[in-house]
Write a protein that holds these residues in place. Structure first.
Motif, PDB file in Angstrom:
ATOM      1  N   LEU A 158       0.779  -1.151  -0.145  1.00  0.00           N
ATOM      2  CA  LEU A 158      -0.090   0.085  -0.003  1.00  0.00           C
ATOM      3  C   LEU A 158       0.885   1.280  -0.089  1.00  0.00           C
ATOM      4  O   LEU A 158       0.696   2.218  -0.478  1.00  0.00           O
ATOM      5  CB  LEU A 158      -0.845   0.081   1.238  1.00  0.00           C
ATOM      6  N   TRP A 159       1.947   1.379   0.827  1.00  0.00           N
ATOM      7  CA  TRP A 159       2.674   2.395   0.668  1.00  0.00           C
ATOM      8  C   TRP A 159       3.466   2.411  -0.722  1.00  0.00           C
ATOM      9  O   TRP A 159       3.858   3.858  -1.355  1.00  0.00           O
ATOM     10  CB  TRP A 159       3.770   2.123   1.813  1.00  0.00           C
ATOM     11  N   LEU A 161       2.224   1.626  -3.656  1.00  0.00           N
ATOM     12  CA  LEU A 161       0.881   2.356  -4.190  1.00  0.00           C
ATOM     13  C   LEU A 161       0.795   3.761  -3.956  1.00  0.00           C
ATOM     14  O   LEU A 161       0.420   4.547  -4.998  1.00  0.00           O
ATOM     15  CB  LEU A 161      -0.537   1.611  -4.123  1.00  0.00           C
ATOM     16  N   HIS A 162       0.960   3.821  -2.762  1.00  0.00           N
ATOM     17  CA  HIS A 162       0.735   5.422  -2.317  1.00  0.00           C
ATOM     18  C   HIS A 162       1.981   6.286  -3.166  1.00  0.00           C
ATOM     19  O   HIS A 162       1.621   7.326  -3.581  1.00  0.00           O
ATOM     20  CB  HIS A 162       0.792   5.540  -0.824  1.00  0.00           C
ATOM     21  N   THR A 165       1.107   6.552  -6.736  1.00  0.00           N
ATOM     22  CA  THR A 165      -0.281   7.539  -7.147  1.00  0.00           C
ATOM     23  C   THR A 165       0.432   8.922  -6.922  1.00  0.00           C
ATOM     24  O   THR A 165      -0.017   9.716  -7.693  1.00  0.00           O
ATOM     25  CB  THR A 165      -1.191   6.997  -5.896  1.00  0.00           C
ATOM     26  N   TYR A 235      -6.095  11.034   1.894  1.00  0.00           N
ATOM     27  CA  TYR A 235      -6.592  10.032   0.496  1.00  0.00           C
ATOM     28  C   TYR A 235      -7.979  10.750   0.055  1.00  0.00           C
ATOM     29  O   TYR A 235      -8.091  10.977  -1.157  1.00  0.00           O
ATOM     30  CB  TYR A 235      -6.665   8.754   0.946  1.00  0.00           C
ATOM     31  N   PHE A 275      -6.326   7.337  -6.542  1.00  0.00           N
ATOM     32  CA  PHE A 275      -6.611   7.875  -5.237  1.00  0.00           C
ATOM     33  C   PHE A 275      -7.755   7.034  -4.589  1.00  0.00           C
ATOM     34  O   PHE A 275      -7.759   6.648  -3.473  1.00  0.00           O
ATOM     35  CB  PHE A 275      -6.846   9.252  -5.230  1.00  0.00           C
ATOM     36  N   CYS A 278      -6.531   3.707  -3.287  1.00  0.00           N
ATOM     37  CA  CYS A 278      -6.035   3.888  -1.902  1.00  0.00           C
ATOM     38  C   CYS A 278      -6.743   4.257  -0.939  1.00  0.00           C
ATOM     39  O   CYS A 278      -6.619   3.605   0.232  1.00  0.00           O
ATOM     40  CB  CYS A 278      -4.818   5.203  -2.237  1.00  0.00           C
ATOM     41  N   SER A 282      -7.037   1.229   2.027  1.00  0.00           N
ATOM     42  CA  SER A 282      -6.476   1.916   3.408  1.00  0.00           C
ATOM     43  C   SER A 282      -7.725   1.430   4.575  1.00  0.00           C
ATOM     44  O   SER A 282      -7.212   1.012   5.480  1.00  0.00           O
ATOM     45  CB  SER A 282      -6.546   3.298   3.420  1.00  0.00           C
TER      46      SER A 282
END
Length: 332
Positions: A158-159, A161-162, A165, A235, A275, A278, A282
């Motif tokens: 996820l980080w 992907l963050h 993004t 987000y 976004f 995310c 999350s």
């Protein structure tokens, strides 16, 4: 008249009382004397009187059925084999359990030894010729328990992907700025968000959850929950895409459909979709981490105790506090 012919003055006739016939009959009977009686003689043994000579009516004899002693039943070969097999199975289960316990203890010992050793940082993975060296050590298989490795990797992804993004948001704002020169503020803010939020997300919510899973630290869990909740709020703002904030969200993307080229609108819509992804991931991972946290039995009081212990065991804090105390004492 003969009784009157006796002379009362004549000499009495000697009368022997033992000559009486009744006495002589008893004294002449053949009886053994007491001197001849031997109590230990076999002839004087008590004789049993047969039951047939007892007085009373005779009863027919009743034969009691003979009861033979029961012999213990010998187990069959099948029973012996089954019992032996059951015993072997129990022994095998016990051995397997002990082997699993030994393996677990060996892994814990290896982990403790590995933790005691000085490890070389391996993250971020930089080439050897780079003057900047890695700052952190990260190894999921060694430091994270097997039950938490999957969720910890998902948070790491996820980080990543963050980060991707935010980089795509920078490119979308750049395309928007090329199509409309008045959007330079959005482009500048997108660069700032990429430079700030990428390392801050890694340090403020990913590393705390990594440390929490590694050492079961309640304080790190609370830090993660607080910062990650704020991250979800950011987000949502980026997904909405308010113009002038440097975010390529849905409002900003839809506003370019009629004014700017179609390619710019498509790029911004793709970033808005990232976004949105995310936000969804999350929320999902926050729920998963919270369920794992509740399962560990941690509490806010335990987090406070760990924070206090960490503060007072910190050498820098203790040296600073002692220096301040000495300075205050000398000043007085």
């Amino acid at each position: 008249m003969s009784s009157f012919d006796t002379n009362p003055f004549a000499d009495p006739v000697d009368v022997n009382p033992f000559q009486d016939p009744s006495v002589t009959q008893l004294t002449n009977a053949p009886q053994g004397g007491l001197a001849e009686f031997n109590p230990f003689s076999e002839t004087n043994a008590a004789t049993t009187v047969p039951a047939s000579q007892l007085p009373g009516t005779s009863q027919p004899a009743v034969l009691q059925p003979s009861v033979e002693p029961t012999q213990p039943t010998q187990p069959t070969p099948q029973a012996v084999a089954s019992a032996a097999q059951a015993g072997l199975l129990r022994q095998q289960e016990e051995l397997d359990r002990k082997a699993a316990e030994l393996d677990r203890k060996e892994r814990e010992l290896q982990n403790s030894i590995a933790n005691l050793q000085v490890r070389e940082n391996n993250w971020p993975p930089l080439p050897s010729w780079c003057p900047v060296k890695p700052c952190f050590y990260q190894d999921f298989s060694t430091e994270i328990p097997a039950d938490y490795q999957r969720i910890c990797k998902m948070l790491y992804y996820l980080w990543m992907l963050h980060t991707v993004t935010l980089f795509l948001n920078l490119l979308a704002c750049l395309a928007w700025f090329t199509a409309d020169g008045s959007k330079g503020v959005d482009f500048g803010l997108s660069i700032l968000w990429f430079l700030i939020f990428t390392p801050c997300a890694f340090l403020c919510w990913y590393r705390p959850i990594y440390k929490a899973f590694r050492s079961d630290n309640s304080f790190s869990f609370f830090v993660f929950f607080f910062v990650f909740f704020c991250q979800i709020g950011v987000y949502i703002i980026q997904m909405v895409g308010i113009p002038g904030l440097g975010d390529s969200g849905w409002i900003a993307a839809l506003s370019t459909v009629k004014q700017d080229p179609l390619s710019v609108s498509v790029i911004m819509m793709v970033v808005a979709g990232f976004f949105t992804l995310c936000v969804v991931l999350s929320l999902f991972l926050l729920k998963r981490v919270h369920s794992l946290y509740r399962r560990t039995g941690a509490s806010f009081q335990q987090a406070q105790e760990e924070f206090s212990q960490g503060i007072f065991s910190n050498r820098t804090f203790r040296s600073t506090a002692s220096s301040a105390a000495r300075g205050a004492f000398q000043g007085n």
